[in-house]
Scaffold this active site. Structure first.
Site, short mmCIF file in Angstrom:
data_model
loop_
_atom_site.label_atom_id
_atom_site.label_comp_id
_atom_site.label_asym_id
_atom_site.label_seq_id
_atom_site.Cartn_x
_atom_site.Cartn_y
_atom_site.Cartn_z
N ILE A 216 6.94 -7.29 -0.25
CA ILE A 216 7.57 -8.10 -1.30
C ILE A 216 9.03 -8.46 -1.54
CG2 ILE A 216 6.34 -8.62 -2.97
CD1 ILE A 216 8.31 -7.81 -4.90
N TYR B 110 14.18 3.29 -14.12
CA TYR B 110 13.47 2.45 -13.89
C TYR B 110 13.13 1.20 -15.37
CZ TYR B 110 8.58 0.77 -15.41
OH TYR B 110 7.17 0.38 -15.60
N LEU C 286 0.56 -1.30 -0.50
CA LEU C 286 0.06 0.03 0.10
C LEU C 286 0.79 0.81 0.02
CD1 LEU C 286 -3.20 -0.94 2.14
CD2 LEU C 286 -2.54 -0.72 -0.31
N1 UFG Z 1 3.72 14.38 -21.80
C1 UFG Z 1 3.56 15.97 -21.84
N2 UFG Z 1 2.84 16.45 -20.76
C2 UFG Z 1 2.68 16.07 -19.87
C3 UFG Z 1 3.23 14.68 -19.54
C4 UFG Z 1 3.40 13.94 -20.63
O1 UFG Z 1 3.11 16.27 -23.04
O2 UFG Z 1 2.51 16.95 -18.77
C5 UFG Z 1 3.72 14.21 -22.68
C6 UFG Z 1 5.55 13.00 -22.91
O3 UFG Z 1 6.68 13.82 -22.87
C7 UFG Z 1 5.04 11.91 -23.87
C8 UFG Z 1 3.60 11.54 -23.71
O4 UFG Z 1 2.61 13.05 -22.94
O5 UFG Z 1 5.72 12.06 -24.32
C9 UFG Z 1 3.43 10.34 -22.48
O6 UFG Z 1 4.30 10.85 -21.34
P1 UFG Z 1 4.09 10.03 -20.50
O7 UFG Z 1 4.58 10.27 -18.72
O8 UFG Z 1 2.27 9.11 -19.44
O9 UFG Z 1 4.11 8.57 -20.43
P2 UFG Z 1 5.19 8.32 -20.82
O10 UFG Z 1 5.82 7.31 -22.41
O11 UFG Z 1 6.79 8.65 -20.69
O12 UFG Z 1 5.56 6.64 -20.73
C10 UFG Z 1 5.18 5.69 -20.11
C11 UFG Z 1 5.26 4.65 -18.89
C12 UFG Z 1 6.43 4.80 -18.17
C13 UFG Z 1 6.75 3.40 -19.34
C14 UFG Z 1 7.66 4.32 -20.85
C15 UFG Z 1 8.06 3.93 -21.27
O13 UFG Z 1 4.54 5.63 -17.78
O14 UFG Z 1 6.19 3.76 -17.26
O15 UFG Z 1 5.53 4.57 -20.70
O16 UFG Z 1 8.51 4.22 -22.38
F1 UFG Z 1 8.40 3.18 -18.82
#
Ligand code: UFG
Length: 329
Positions: free
Chosen positions: A52, A141, A33
């Site tokens: 874990i 990560y 949690l």
């Molecule tokens: N983005 C924005 N503005 C924001 C947040 C995100 O423009 O406020 C963009 C990011 O730059 C990215 C896209 O939106 O291009 C998606 O961003 P997220 O943070 O939602 O997701 P990510 O692609 O960075 O990350 C996801 C998962 C991670 C994983 C990754 C794999 O959340 O756990 O894909 O690359 F590691």
């Protein structure tokens, strides 16, 4: 006989538990949690609170319950945090998995389905990305998740562990019932952040860079509904139960959307203008991440049911507008 879901109170874990219970399985959850929510625990699942990394705790669950297989979500998963606090990720993700595997080996439990990530690839050599493509994580990560996959491999060689690793692309959306959804603190993911604007919690959404080599200059991602991810875990566990060999599968829709397209779709779904401002790039963001999930489709028989981006955002909006503070009252 039951399935043990580690991290079953978290976002993807809780949705997987809902699907397992719908499929008539007995489910035991263990979750510390730390980032999960007790409110997300399905009422029909048996719940143990613990960590874990605590061998006595993990042993006690395997001794109290008849566990057929483990689905492992218990990990830290924030890319940005992993870069400022890498040892937290080594401790929870790697040390936790080591303790878990020691206990599984000691108790003769030999099947595990594992929550991995597209971040294992780093900057892709091509899109769509195949499971056999180069894995060179650009953040800690992704590095810990790749190391966890390797721990399974060598534990398999030495002790006969059977594993499936599922590399998710961008998990999003919420349960169609509206009863559970995404609730991270801090929130870093694009869709929940966009929806904070129509919810009156944020004035605008930041677009992290519009100078990428993509059709509108913003990053492209493969958005996959959390319930479709959940279904893949059930298929993967069935596959192992039926004698399937160790395997790694990408999970995505195989279609990429730009940040601007996601914002436009959210405007359409919510009827809100959702102001957006272009800000500098976020460090470490690849321009494009799109999955080839052909292998999951052909080997596991996986068939995503919520591939439409509008439908995905509708389920997310249904959750966030009714739970603006997540699970907090
Ligand atoms: N983005 C924005 N503005 C924001 C947040 C995100 O423009 O406020 C963009 C990011 O730059 C990215 C896209 O939106 O291009 C998606 O961003 P997220 O943070 O939602 O997701 P990510 O692609 O960075 O990350 C996801 C998962 C991670 C994983 C990754 C794999 O959340 O756990 O894909 O690359 F590691």
């Amino acid at each position: 006989m039951a399935i043990l879901v580690l991290g079953g109170a978290g976002y993807i874990g809780s949705h997987t538990v809902y699907e397992l219970i719908d499929a008539g399985k007995d489910v035991v959850i263990a979750d510390n949690l730390e980032t999960g929510h007790i409110e997300a625990v399905h009422p029909k699942a048996k719940f143990y609170q613990g960590d874990i990394r605590d061998r006595a705790f993990v042993d006690s669950v395997f001794e109290a319950e008849q566990i057929d297989g483990v689905i492992h979500f218990a990990a830290n998963s924030l890319v940005g945090e992993s870069m400022t606090d890498p040892l937290k990720y080594y401790d929870n993700n790697l040390c936790g998995t080591k303790v878990l595997l020691e206990s599984m080996v000691a108790h003769g439990i030999d099947k595990i389905v594992f929550s991995s990530t597209a971040a294992t690839y780093g900057e892709p050599e091509r899109v769509p990305i195949l499971e056999t493509d180069r894995t060179e994580p650009t953040n800690c990560y992704g590095e810990t998740k790749l190391s966890m996959e390797k721990m399974f491999k060598w534990t398999s060689v030495a002790h006969g562990l059977h594993f499936v690793s599922l590399r998710y692309f961008n998990a999003c959306g919420a349960h169609v019932s509206g009863s559970i959804g995404e609730a991270h603190k801090p929130e870093t993911h694009l869709i929940p952040l966009i929806l904070q604007v129509p919810n009156g919690q944020r004035e605008f959404i930041s677009i992290f860079g519009d100078d990428y080599d993509t059709k509108d200059g913003t990053c492209i991602r493969d958005y996959i509904h959390v319930t479709d991810l959940a279904q893949a875990h059930i298929l993967a566990m069935d596959y192992l139960m039926n004698g399937g060999e160790n395997n790694i599968f990408n999970l995505g829709n195989g279609v990429g959307f730009t940040v601007k397209e996601v914002i436009d779709t959210a405007r359409e779904v919510t009827g809100h203008p959702i102001p957006a401002k272009v800000t500098p790039r976020r460090a470490g963001d690849p321009a494009q991440l799109i999955a080839s999930s052909d292998k999951a489709r052909s080997v596991l028989g996986w068939n995503p049911q919520h591939a439409d981006l509008k439908e995905i955002i509708e389920t997310a909006w249904n959750w966030h507008k009714n739970h603006p503070n997540g699970f907090a009252k």
